[in-house]
Structures are given as structure tokens and as C-alpha cells.
Design a protein around this motif. Sequence first.
Motif, mmCIF file in Angstrom:
data_model
loop_
_atom_site.group_PDB
_atom_site.id
_atom_site.type_symbol
_atom_site.label_atom_id
_atom_site.label_comp_id
_atom_site.label_asym_id
_atom_site.label_seq_id
_atom_site.Cartn_x
_atom_site.Cartn_y
_atom_site.Cartn_z
ATOM 1 N N PHE A 43 0.830 -1.200 0.000
ATOM 2 C CA PHE A 43 0.000 0.000 0.000
ATOM 3 C C PHE A 43 0.869 1.256 0.000
ATOM 4 N N GLN A 44 0.416 2.257 -0.724
ATOM 5 C CA GLN A 44 0.971 3.607 -0.654
ATOM 6 C C GLN A 44 -0.201 4.570 -0.641
ATOM 7 N N PRO A 45 -0.173 5.565 0.246
ATOM 8 C CA PRO A 45 -1.321 6.474 0.377
ATOM 9 C C PRO A 45 -1.379 7.546 -0.710
ATOM 10 N N ARG A 46 -1.670 7.118 -1.943
ATOM 11 C CA ARG A 46 -1.864 8.086 -3.019
ATOM 12 C C ARG A 46 -2.909 7.561 -3.992
ATOM 13 N N ALA A 47 -3.780 8.450 -4.411
ATOM 14 C CA ALA A 47 -4.867 8.081 -5.329
ATOM 15 C C ALA A 47 -4.294 7.479 -6.603
ATOM 16 N N GLY A 48 -4.916 6.392 -7.069
ATOM 17 C CA GLY A 48 -4.500 5.718 -8.277
ATOM 18 C C GLY A 48 -3.477 4.615 -8.058
ATOM 19 N N HIS A 49 -2.931 4.505 -6.848
ATOM 20 C CA HIS A 49 -1.922 3.472 -6.572
ATOM 21 C C HIS A 49 -2.585 2.091 -6.557
ATOM 22 N N HIS A 50 -2.042 1.168 -7.360
ATOM 23 C CA HIS A 50 -2.504 -0.216 -7.369
ATOM 24 C C HIS A 50 -1.671 -0.995 -6.363
ATOM 25 N N PHE A 51 -2.338 -1.807 -5.534
ATOM 26 C CA PHE A 51 -1.618 -2.589 -4.531
ATOM 27 C C PHE A 51 -2.342 -3.893 -4.281
ATOM 28 N N SER A 59 -4.810 -13.490 -2.452
ATOM 29 C CA SER A 59 -4.564 -12.052 -2.422
ATOM 30 C C SER A 59 -5.791 -11.274 -2.871
ATOM 31 N N VAL A 60 -5.743 -9.976 -2.590
ATOM 32 C CA VAL A 60 -6.805 -9.047 -2.954
ATOM 33 C C VAL A 60 -6.162 -7.950 -3.798
ATOM 34 N N ASP A 61 -6.718 -7.699 -4.981
ATOM 35 C CA ASP A 61 -6.232 -6.622 -5.837
ATOM 36 C C ASP A 61 -6.988 -5.345 -5.479
ATOM 37 N N CYS A 62 -6.234 -4.263 -5.308
ATOM 38 C CA CYS A 62 -6.839 -3.008 -4.853
ATOM 39 C C CYS A 62 -6.271 -1.818 -5.624
ATOM 40 N N GLU A 63 -7.022 -0.733 -5.594
ATOM 41 C CA GLU A 63 -6.559 0.551 -6.114
ATOM 42 C C GLU A 63 -7.104 1.644 -5.206
ATOM 43 N N VAL A 64 -6.211 2.560 -4.801
ATOM 44 C CA VAL A 64 -6.633 3.684 -3.966
ATOM 45 C C VAL A 64 -7.499 4.604 -4.821
ATOM 46 N N MET A 65 -8.710 4.863 -4.328
ATOM 47 C CA MET A 65 -9.648 5.719 -5.058
ATOM 48 C C MET A 65 -9.660 7.141 -4.506
ATOM 49 N N GLU A 66 -9.693 7.242 -3.176
ATOM 50 C CA GLU A 66 -9.817 8.556 -2.540
ATOM 51 C C GLU A 66 -8.986 8.558 -1.267
ATOM 52 N N ILE A 67 -8.358 9.695 -1.021
ATOM 53 C CA ILE A 67 -7.582 9.811 0.200
ATOM 54 C C ILE A 67 -7.638 11.266 0.665
ATOM 55 N N GLU A 68 -8.105 11.441 1.884
ATOM 56 C CA GLU A 68 -8.142 12.762 2.519
ATOM 57 C C GLU A 68 -7.489 12.583 3.884
ATOM 58 N N LEU A 69 -6.309 13.135 4.037
ATOM 59 C CA LEU A 69 -5.464 12.931 5.205
ATOM 60 C C LEU A 69 -6.239 12.978 6.517
ATOM 61 N N THR A 76 -10.575 0.091 -3.970
ATOM 62 C CA THR A 76 -11.289 -1.060 -4.508
ATOM 63 C C THR A 76 -10.756 -2.310 -3.820
ATOM 64 N N TRP A 77 -11.568 -3.367 -3.826
ATOM 65 C CA TRP A 77 -11.232 -4.638 -3.188
ATOM 66 C C TRP A 77 -11.774 -5.734 -4.097
ATOM 67 N N ALA A 78 -10.866 -6.381 -4.845
ATOM 68 C CA ALA A 78 -11.284 -7.389 -5.819
ATOM 69 C C ALA A 78 -10.614 -8.721 -5.498
ATOM 70 N N ALA A 79 -11.429 -9.727 -5.181
ATOM 71 C CA ALA A 79 -10.904 -11.059 -4.863
ATOM 72 C C ALA A 79 -11.995 -12.099 -5.032
ATOM 73 N N HIS A 80 -11.669 -13.215 -5.631
ATOM 74 C CA HIS A 80 -12.572 -14.364 -5.750
ATOM 75 C C HIS A 80 -13.952 -13.976 -6.301
#
Length: 138
Positions: A43-51, A59-69, A76-80
Motif C-alpha cells: 500500500f501507498q497512500p496516493r490516489a490511483g496506486h494499485h496494490f 490475495s486481494v487486488d486493490c486501487e486507492v480511489m480517494e484519500i483525505e489525510l 477497490t477490493w477485488a478477490a474471488h
Amino acid sequence: MNDTALQLRTVVVEREFPYPAEKLWRALTQPHLIEAWLMKSDFQPRAGHHFKFSADWGSVDCEVMEIELHKTLSYTWAAHGLESVVTWTLEPTPGGTQLRMEQAGFRTDQEQAYQGAKMGWKRFFDTLEGVLVKESAP
């Protein structure tokens, strides 16, 4: 697929923690702390980061959509076959911070995933509480 399978359900878990939002934010966004209560991640706290979150079951495929400190984190949370969105909201309270986790996007034909998430997130919150206690110890 019939229309009832298109109706989406949401899992919500909320708890007040006796810590400032900044402390909870670190636990939600720093990979070594995330691993201590949830799963290993890149994980990295920046919008658009895939982790990915990784565990012994997969595993779970994710992408940061929104981040407000210190306030909101959404990914997103994609698995099975589950395509969902996890949103964390932090709200200061007189005694600390109200933490709300909402995982939205469970189809009615994904009962096992839905029930698993309801139980799993409560356990993750318990583990998170333990990590926060340890991080606060002198």
C-alpha cells in the motif's frame, strides 16, 4: 443473472478508539502496521496506486480511489469474484476517534463472501485495537 443478484449489500463496522485520528491513520496507511492487523500489502497512500493485500489464502487486488489525510480512505477490493469498495472514515470524538469501515458491493448471490466479511472485519477491528495499544505503550 436475475435482478435480485444485482442488488448490492454493504458491510459496516464502527468503533470508537481512544486515540487521535492521526494514530488510526498511520495504522490504516503504513504497510508494516497494516500487516500487523490486516494483511501484508504494498500500500501507498496516493490516489490511483494499485496494490495487493496478501494472505495464506490468496490475495486481494486493490486501487486507492480517494484519500483525505486523517479523514477518508477508499480503495477497490477485488478477490474471488467480489468487486467491492472499502471506505474508511475517521471522525474525531471527545474521547478519541470514531472509525467506520464500509465495504460495499456484495451481490446477493455472494452470501459466503458477505457473511465472511461481516465476521472478518470485526476480528480485524479487534486486532487493530491490539496494535494501537502496543503502539501506544511507552
